[in-house]
Design a protein around this motif. Structure first.
Motif, PDB file in Angstrom:
ATOM      1  N   ALA A 172     102.530  28.706  13.601  1.00  0.00           N
ATOM      2  CA  ALA A 172     102.052  28.437  12.238  1.00  0.00           C
ATOM      3  C   ALA A 172     100.546  28.660  12.146  1.00  0.00           C
ATOM      4  CB  ALA A 172     102.409  27.012  11.834  1.00  0.00           C
ATOM      5  N   ALA A 173      99.838  28.418  13.268  1.00  0.00           N
ATOM      6  CA  ALA A 173      98.382  28.599  13.263  1.00  0.00           C
ATOM      7  C   ALA A 173      97.991  30.049  13.568  1.00  0.00           C
ATOM      8  CB  ALA A 173      97.757  27.655  14.297  1.00  0.00           C
ATOM      9  N   GLY A 174      98.984  30.918  13.696  1.00  0.00           N
ATOM     10  CA  GLY A 174      98.680  32.323  13.971  1.00  0.00           C
ATOM     11  C   GLY A 174      98.309  32.569  15.420  1.00  0.00           C
ATOM     12  N   LEU A 175      98.729  31.644  16.298  1.00  0.00           N
ATOM     13  CA  LEU A 175      98.391  31.770  17.725  1.00  0.00           C
ATOM     14  C   LEU A 175      99.608  32.198  18.525  1.00  0.00           C
ATOM     15  CD1 LEU A 175      96.467  28.384  18.046  1.00  0.00           C
ATOM     16  CD2 LEU A 175      95.458  30.660  17.845  1.00  0.00           C
ATOM     17  N   ALA A 177     111.435  31.435  14.840  1.00  0.00           N
ATOM     18  CA  ALA A 177     111.762  32.461  15.850  1.00  0.00           C
ATOM     19  C   ALA A 177     111.410  33.860  15.301  1.00  0.00           C
ATOM     20  CB  ALA A 177     113.246  32.386  16.214  1.00  0.00           C
ATOM     21  N   ILE A 178     111.662  34.058  14.030  1.00  0.00           N
ATOM     22  CA  ILE A 178     111.336  35.355  13.409  1.00  0.00           C
ATOM     23  C   ILE A 178     109.820  35.596  13.457  1.00  0.00           C
ATOM     24  CG2 ILE A 178     111.204  36.475  11.121  1.00  0.00           C
ATOM     25  CD1 ILE A 178     114.158  35.553  10.714  1.00  0.00           C
ATOM     26  N   ALA A 179     109.040  34.523  13.283  1.00  0.00           N
ATOM     27  CA  ALA A 179     107.575  34.682  13.360  1.00  0.00           C
ATOM     28  C   ALA A 179     107.179  35.198  14.744  1.00  0.00           C
ATOM     29  CB  ALA A 179     106.885  33.353  13.052  1.00  0.00           C
ATOM     30  N   GLU A 180     107.850  34.691  15.792  1.00  0.00           N
ATOM     31  CA  GLU A 180     107.503  35.207  17.124  1.00  0.00           C
ATOM     32  C   GLU A 180     107.989  36.647  17.308  1.00  0.00           C
ATOM     33  OE1 GLU A 180     108.690  33.163  20.790  1.00  0.00           O
ATOM     34  OE2 GLU A 180     107.512  34.639  21.921  1.00  0.00           O
ATOM     35  N   LEU A 194      97.139  26.217  28.279  1.00  0.00           N
ATOM     36  CA  LEU A 194      97.490  25.562  27.026  1.00  0.00           C
ATOM     37  C   LEU A 194      96.287  25.072  26.210  1.00  0.00           C
ATOM     38  CD1 LEU A 194      99.933  24.593  25.453  1.00  0.00           C
ATOM     39  CD2 LEU A 194      99.918  22.516  26.808  1.00  0.00           C
ATOM     40  N   GLU A 195      95.266  24.562  26.922  1.00  0.00           N
ATOM     41  CA  GLU A 195      94.131  23.972  26.208  1.00  0.00           C
ATOM     42  C   GLU A 195      93.385  25.026  25.379  1.00  0.00           C
ATOM     43  OE1 GLU A 195      94.546  23.560  29.567  1.00  0.00           O
ATOM     44  OE2 GLU A 195      95.646  21.714  29.166  1.00  0.00           O
ATOM     45  N   THR A 196      93.438  26.263  25.802  1.00  0.00           N
ATOM     46  CA  THR A 196      92.704  27.297  25.069  1.00  0.00           C
ATOM     47  C   THR A 196      93.672  28.401  24.659  1.00  0.00           C
ATOM     48  OG1 THR A 196      92.197  28.292  27.192  1.00  0.00           O
ATOM     49  CG2 THR A 196      90.465  26.949  26.187  1.00  0.00           C
ATOM     50  N   PRO A 197      94.502  28.106  23.656  1.00  0.00           N
ATOM     51  CA  PRO A 197      95.550  29.069  23.315  1.00  0.00           C
ATOM     52  C   PRO A 197      94.984  30.410  22.860  1.00  0.00           C
ATOM     53  CG  PRO A 197      95.405  27.315  21.682  1.00  0.00           C
ATOM     54  CD  PRO A 197      94.494  26.940  22.781  1.00  0.00           C
ATOM     55  N   PRO A 198      95.616  31.506  23.306  1.00  0.00           N
ATOM     56  CA  PRO A 198      95.117  32.824  22.930  1.00  0.00           C
ATOM     57  C   PRO A 198      95.439  33.133  21.471  1.00  0.00           C
ATOM     58  CG  PRO A 198      97.111  33.006  24.247  1.00  0.00           C
ATOM     59  CD  PRO A 198      96.792  31.567  24.164  1.00  0.00           C
ATOM     60  N   ARG A 199      94.478  33.677  20.772  1.00  0.00           N
ATOM     61  CA  ARG A 199      94.676  34.040  19.376  1.00  0.00           C
ATOM     62  C   ARG A 199      95.576  35.278  19.299  1.00  0.00           C
ATOM     63  NH1 ARG A 199      92.786  31.864  15.127  1.00  0.00           N
ATOM     64  NH2 ARG A 199      91.597  30.150  15.926  1.00  0.00           N
ATOM     65  N   SER A 200      95.222  36.253  20.088  1.00  0.00           N
ATOM     66  CA  SER A 200      96.093  37.416  20.144  1.00  0.00           C
ATOM     67  C   SER A 200      96.355  37.659  21.619  1.00  0.00           C
ATOM     68  CB  SER A 200      95.412  38.620  19.526  1.00  0.00           C
ATOM     69  OG  SER A 200      94.267  38.911  20.273  1.00  0.00           O
ATOM     70  N   PHE A 201      97.368  38.393  21.884  1.00  0.00           N
ATOM     71  CA  PHE A 201      97.768  38.567  23.264  1.00  0.00           C
ATOM     72  C   PHE A 201      98.014  40.047  23.475  1.00  0.00           C
ATOM     73  CE2 PHE A 201     101.998  38.432  25.631  1.00  0.00           C
ATOM     74  CZ  PHE A 201     101.396  38.759  26.830  1.00  0.00           C
ATOM     75  N   PRO A 260     107.568  20.035  11.802  1.00  0.00           N
ATOM     76  CA  PRO A 260     107.532  21.184  10.893  1.00  0.00           C
ATOM     77  C   PRO A 260     107.704  22.501  11.658  1.00  0.00           C
ATOM     78  CG  PRO A 260     105.700  19.677  10.470  1.00  0.00           C
ATOM     79  CD  PRO A 260     106.395  19.169  11.698  1.00  0.00           C
ATOM     80  N   GLY A 261     108.602  23.322  11.174  1.00  0.00           N
ATOM     81  CA  GLY A 261     108.845  24.623  11.808  1.00  0.00           C
ATOM     82  C   GLY A 261     109.806  24.531  12.981  1.00  0.00           C
TER      83      GLY A 261
END
Ligand SMILES: C[S@@+](CC[C@H](N)C(=O)[O-])C[C@H]1O[C@@H](n2cnc3c(N)ncnc32)[C@H](O)[C@@H]1O
Ligand code: SF4
Length: 406
Positions: A323-326, A69-72, A8-15, A58-59
């Motif tokens: 929301a942060a694109g993570l 949910a659509i964003a995911e 959690l402390e270092t959330p992945p930007r892309s997976f 928010p969100g």
């Protein structure tokens, strides 16, 4: 097991999916689960990831949740692509999905169709609390492409519903099942819980009769689990309510199986009965076959080709990440072949179709012979090379599974 997503402390930007997980994507059944983390009130026995406030941040507020949910879903399509698997099942669960307007659930499903190839015979289920649907909302969901409704009935006895802190009257679930059929749903399920403190044999018989008097093609019946940290657990530990005896639970299961079988329902998993193969819940079958699914929503779990991951639990943290694109993924594990084989055995043994004996270890196969002698596995199926629980074996399913996988 190796953690392959940072914590959690270092959330992945892309997976990225490892190649090993991607390998069987095209040939393995694929499902989508969408978690809706809202309930009007919390039932005293329930420890699902659900919240009674509709203002979670928010969100994550109820009014914005479908968009989150659509964003995911969009991230899922990017991660799984470019050769996307065909969606064979969608399951919207909760919480109480039907606290969201039917239009929001329709928008989520429309986005699934926009993003993914979808099978012609796709099964699309929503869970629903009986008091949160109307003939109009059900008609809207059917028109949007939902094919199945799963209603939480739990009991037909008013005092049992009171102990469970349910909000609906005993008759409302049956009425909602009729409304779902009238709206054009061919597949309707009622969930029951047995073994609630204070439930009598007659109460349970009345619940089963009520289910059979309703137009459903599927029934799930679960023994009440007293989950740590729940209001029910506290009431039992204070001595306010008695703990239900294991023998009573076994009697209730036998009663359920006999009543449902006599009415034309057949068991296909230890806690699930259906009127025929077409009435089985294909989404749950996909889980039990250890196939591939992506779970959208806070706390949702996913599995693709031996890679399991799970999202951050709180809806606000979940929405912030997106929301942060993570990635909302909190952590993951890559199962090795031995882990996957063990899981397949544990899930497969609970099914009516059972499991080929050659999936078991040498010790497991020896123990299977003893389980046949003890009346826990079917002798005829065993002679044909499969491990299938007998009626008695179903009552002791957890112990049999432990024994065969030790
Ligand atoms: C996530 S709930 C969703 C359905 C909907 N929210 C409702 O309660 O009507 C799915 C089912 O899980 C079962 N369930 C939840 N907690 C349980 C527990 N502690 N013991 C046994 N069954 C449980 C209930 O039968 C419930 O209908
Ligand atoms: S309505 Fe369903 S999900 Fe919500 S608290 Fe009750 S059992 Fe849990």
């Amino acid at each position: 097991m190796n953690a392959v997503l940072p914590l959690l402390e270092t959330p992945p930007r892309s997976f990225e999916l490892p190649d090993s997980a991607r390998e069987g994507l095209a040939r393995t059944p694929f499902g989508l689960y969408v978690h809706v983390p809202f309930c009007a009130t919390r039932c005293g026995y329930c420890d699902f990831n659900t919240y009674t406030s509709d203002e979670l941040g928010p969100g994550a507020n109820r009014s914005e949740y479908a968009g989150t949910a659509i964003a995911e879903l969009r991230r899922a399509a990017t991660t799984l692509g470019p050769d996307l698997p065909t969606v064979s099942t969608v399951f919207v669960g909760g919480g109480t999905p039907t606290l969201l307007p039917a239009d929001d659930l329709a928008a989520v499903l429309a986005e699934v169709r926009r993003l993914f190839p979808v099978a012609d015979d796709v099964e699309v289920t929503t869970e629903a609390n009986p008091e949160t649907v109307t003939p109009q909302s059900l008609a809207r969901l059917r028109a949007a492409g939902f094919t199945r409704v799963s209603l939480g009935m739990q009991s037909a006895a008013e005092h049992v519903l009171a102990v469970l802190d349910r909000r609906h009257t005993p008759g409302r679930a049956v009425e909602a099942a009729h409304e779902a059929r009238a709206a054009g749903f061919e597949h309707v399920n009622l969930d029951l819980i047995y073994g609630t403190p204070g439930e009598s044999d007659d109460d349970w018989a009345a619940s089963l009769d009520a289910v059979l008097a309703s137009p459903v093609d599927h029934v799930s019946a679960y023994a009440l689990i007293v989950e740590e940290g729940t209001r029910l657990a506290r009431r039992i530990s204070r001595g306010e309510l008695p703990m239900t005896d294991d023998d009573v639970l076994a009697d209730r299961y036998v009663q359920a199986d006999a009543t449902l079988t006599a009415a034309g329902f057949g068991w296909y998993e230890v806690s699930n009965w259906a009127t025929g193969d077409a009435a089985r819940c294909r989404h749950n079958e996909l889980y039990w076959a250890n196939a591939n699914w992506w779970g959208v929503g806070p706390g949702a779990h996913s599995h693709v080709g031996g890679l399991r991951w799970w999202n951050v639990k709180h809806p606000a943290a979940y929405a912030d990440r997106l929301a942060a694109g993570l990635s909302p993924g909190q952590d993951s594990e890559l199962l090795d072949d031995a882990d996957r084989a063990l899981e397949t055995i544990m899930l497969g043994l609970r099914l009516r179709d059972g499991l080929p004996l050659d999936r078991l270890s040498d010790t497991g196969r020896e123990r299977a012979e003893k389980a046949v002698a003890d009346g826990l596995l079917e002798p005829a199926a065993h002679a044909e090379g499969r491990a299938v629980l007998t009626d008695r074996g179903r009552l002791l399913a957890d112990a049999v599974i432990r024994d065969l996988t030790d």
